[in-house]
Design an enzyme around this catalytic site. Structure first.
Site, PDB file in Angstrom:
ATOM      1  N   VAL A  50     -12.154  -3.810   7.264  1.00 52.83           N
ATOM      2  CA  VAL A  50     -13.117  -4.590   8.032  1.00 52.83           C
ATOM      3  C   VAL A  50     -14.096  -5.304   7.102  1.00 52.83           C
ATOM      4  CG1 VAL A  50     -14.950  -4.482   9.784  1.00 52.83           C
ATOM      5  CG2 VAL A  50     -12.904  -3.062  10.025  1.00 52.83           C
ATOM      6  N   CYS A  51     -14.493  -4.645   6.019  1.00 53.65           N
ATOM      7  CA  CYS A  51     -15.515  -5.186   5.108  1.00 53.65           C
ATOM      8  C   CYS A  51     -15.211  -6.595   4.585  1.00 53.65           C
ATOM      9  CB  CYS A  51     -15.750  -4.232   3.953  1.00 53.65           C
ATOM     10  SG  CYS A  51     -16.381  -2.615   4.474  1.00 53.65           S
ATOM     11  N   PRO A  52     -13.982  -6.874   4.136  1.00 51.58           N
ATOM     12  CA  PRO A  52     -13.762  -8.227   3.615  1.00 51.58           C
ATOM     13  C   PRO A  52     -13.909  -9.312   4.674  1.00 51.58           C
ATOM     14  CG  PRO A  52     -11.700  -7.006   3.657  1.00 51.58           C
ATOM     15  CD  PRO A  52     -12.794  -6.035   3.974  1.00 51.58           C
TER      16      PRO A  52
END
Length: 179
Positions: A50-52
């Site tokens: 999810v972070c990218p």
């Protein structure tokens, strides 16, 4: 957890600002934030899923944040070396136009109260900080749910315009007028 109206904690942390040595690393501190608006967003870990999408979402809006004279900082508890490796590895992150800050000792995230007790990583917390260093907006998402950088930009716009802003307010619309 620190919240609206609190002073953003003082810090001085290593960050990644480029992909190639010797220009890859830089110190980022509270002093860099004074006199302008800032968005400081925390994410759990590099090399995740999810972070990218969030980092890329903020980067896509950097012209809009810059036009509002607003600094943007992405922060996690990974080291500056892991940040650099991730930037180099992930095509969509190679040219990020804001620093990836390393809170490896967890000092800033602990001062803010945003460490996940079970995982020991930052929650998906976002802080909008005014030019005097006062927190004006906080949002925190579950580790599994990404935030919407466009909503952060909308809230920033509302704070910069000032006044009473209704639900779904958009730039160019009027504030609520109290008779």
């Amino acid at each position: 957890m620190l919240t609206v109206g609190h002073k953003f904690p003082e810090f001085s942390l290593k960050s990644v600002v480029a992909n190639e040595m010797p220009h890859a690393f830089s110190l980022v501190s509270t002093a860099d934030m004074i006199g302008r608006w800032n968005v400081v967003f925390f994410y759990p870990k590099d090399f995740t899923f999810v972070c990218p999408t969030e980092l890329q979402g903020f980067d896509e809006l950097m012209k809009a944040f810059s036009a509002r004279k607003t600094g943007v900082y992405g922060v996690s508890t990974d080291s500056e070396f892991v940040h650099l490796a991730w930037r180099r590895d992930a095509k969509e992150l190679r040219n990020l136009s804001y620093p990836l800050v390393s809170d490896i000792k967890r000092e800033l995230s602990m001062a803010l109260g945003i460490l996940d007790a079970k995982e020991g990583v930052c929650l998906r917390a976002t802080f909008i900080v005014d030019p005097e260093g006062i927190i004006r907006h906080v949002s925190v998402n579950d580790l599994s749910v990404g935030r919407n950088p466009e909503e952060i930009l909308r809230v920033l716009d509302a704070l910069q315009v000032g006044g009473l802003m209704p639900c779904r307010w958009q730039p160019g619309q009027e504030a609520i007028k109290v008779a």
